[in-house]
Scaffold this motif. Structure first.
Motif, short mmCIF file in Angstrom:
data_model
loop_
_atom_site.label_atom_id
_atom_site.label_comp_id
_atom_site.label_asym_id
_atom_site.label_seq_id
_atom_site.Cartn_x
_atom_site.Cartn_y
_atom_site.Cartn_z
N ARG A 97 5.83 -7.70 3.68
CA ARG A 97 6.65 -6.77 4.46
C ARG A 97 6.34 -5.32 4.10
O ARG A 97 6.35 -4.44 4.95
CB ARG A 97 8.14 -7.06 4.26
CG ARG A 97 8.53 -8.42 4.82
CD ARG A 97 9.98 -8.66 4.66
NE ARG A 97 10.50 -8.83 6.01
CZ ARG A 97 11.74 -8.67 6.37
NH1 ARG A 97 12.64 -8.31 5.50
NH2 ARG A 97 12.11 -8.86 7.62
N HIS A 98 6.05 -5.06 2.82
CA HIS A 98 5.66 -3.71 2.40
C HIS A 98 4.32 -3.33 3.05
O HIS A 98 4.15 -2.21 3.52
CB HIS A 98 5.50 -3.61 0.88
CG HIS A 98 6.75 -3.82 0.11
ND1 HIS A 98 6.99 -4.96 -0.63
CD2 HIS A 98 7.85 -3.03 -0.05
CE1 HIS A 98 8.17 -4.87 -1.21
NE2 HIS A 98 8.72 -3.71 -0.87
N TYR A 99 3.39 -4.28 3.03
CA TYR A 99 2.06 -4.04 3.61
C TYR A 99 2.19 -3.70 5.09
O TYR A 99 1.56 -2.76 5.59
CB TYR A 99 1.17 -5.26 3.39
CG TYR A 99 -0.18 -5.15 4.05
CD1 TYR A 99 -1.19 -4.39 3.48
CD2 TYR A 99 -0.44 -5.81 5.24
CE1 TYR A 99 -2.44 -4.29 4.08
CE2 TYR A 99 -1.68 -5.71 5.85
CZ TYR A 99 -2.67 -4.95 5.26
OH TYR A 99 -3.90 -4.85 5.87
N ALA A 100 3.01 -4.46 5.82
CA ALA A 100 3.20 -4.19 7.25
C ALA A 100 3.77 -2.80 7.46
O ALA A 100 3.35 -2.06 8.36
CB ALA A 100 4.12 -5.25 7.86
N LEU A 101 4.70 -2.40 6.61
CA LEU A 101 5.30 -1.07 6.71
C LEU A 101 4.27 0.01 6.40
O LEU A 101 4.16 1.01 7.12
CB LEU A 101 6.50 -0.97 5.78
CG LEU A 101 7.24 0.36 5.72
CD1 LEU A 101 7.58 0.91 7.09
CD2 LEU A 101 8.51 0.21 4.90
N LEU A 102 3.47 -0.18 5.35
CA LEU A 102 2.40 0.78 5.05
C LEU A 102 1.42 0.89 6.20
O LEU A 102 1.00 1.98 6.58
CB LEU A 102 1.65 0.35 3.78
CG LEU A 102 2.36 0.50 2.45
CD1 LEU A 102 1.54 -0.13 1.33
CD2 LEU A 102 2.63 1.97 2.15
#
Length: 147
Positions: free
Chosen positions: A41-46
């Protein structure tokens, strides 16, 4: 074990297979991203922040389909890691926007390599044309087919 009747039934259910593949992909991606202190989820946000000059958290929620309260926590995590920051919205000082930091861009570049490695692992059984076909089909099923 795959010859057992209950398993054969599940293997004919496309929805179940997509779910299993999603679980496997998520697990592999999370394992690869863990070294950076991130989750998928962090990667998608980044990845989303890399395409924007700065966005409101509400827009992030809408675009990624995440609950607004989850976005707050994800942005908090990224800010704590120095990968993103909240700034005043130049168009409306009452609001804040989220922007990717230089460290966030650098980490995204590194984690992109991890993502490519995981994708290669997942798609190893397929040839190049099969991979392109799978991508086209998944986009259609997801309602994201531009054609």
């Amino acid at each position: 074990m795959t010859d057992e009747p209950w398993m054969r039934g599940l293997h004919t259910d496309t929805g179940y297979l997509l779910h299993r593949i999603g679980l496997r992909a998520g697990s592999l991606f999370n394992s690869a991203l863990e070294q950076h202190g991130l989750r998928l989820r962090h990667y998608a946000l980044l990845r989303y922040l890399a395409t924007a000059e700065g966005v409101r958290q509400r827009e992030i929620s809408d675009r990624l389909g995440y609950d607004p309260s989850a976005v707050v926590g994800l942005v908090d995590d990224l800010q704590r890691l120095g990968l993103a920051e909240r700034r005043p919205d130049p168009g409306d000082r009452r609001n804040r926007i989220v922007v990717l930091t230089r460290a966030g861009r650098d980490l995204l570049r590194d984690s992109d390599h991890d993502a490519a490695r995981v994708t290669e692992q997942l798609l190893e059984p397929l040839g190049e044309e099969e991979r392109r076909q799978l991508q086209r089909l998944l986009l259609r099923v997801a309602g994201l087919d531009p054609a």
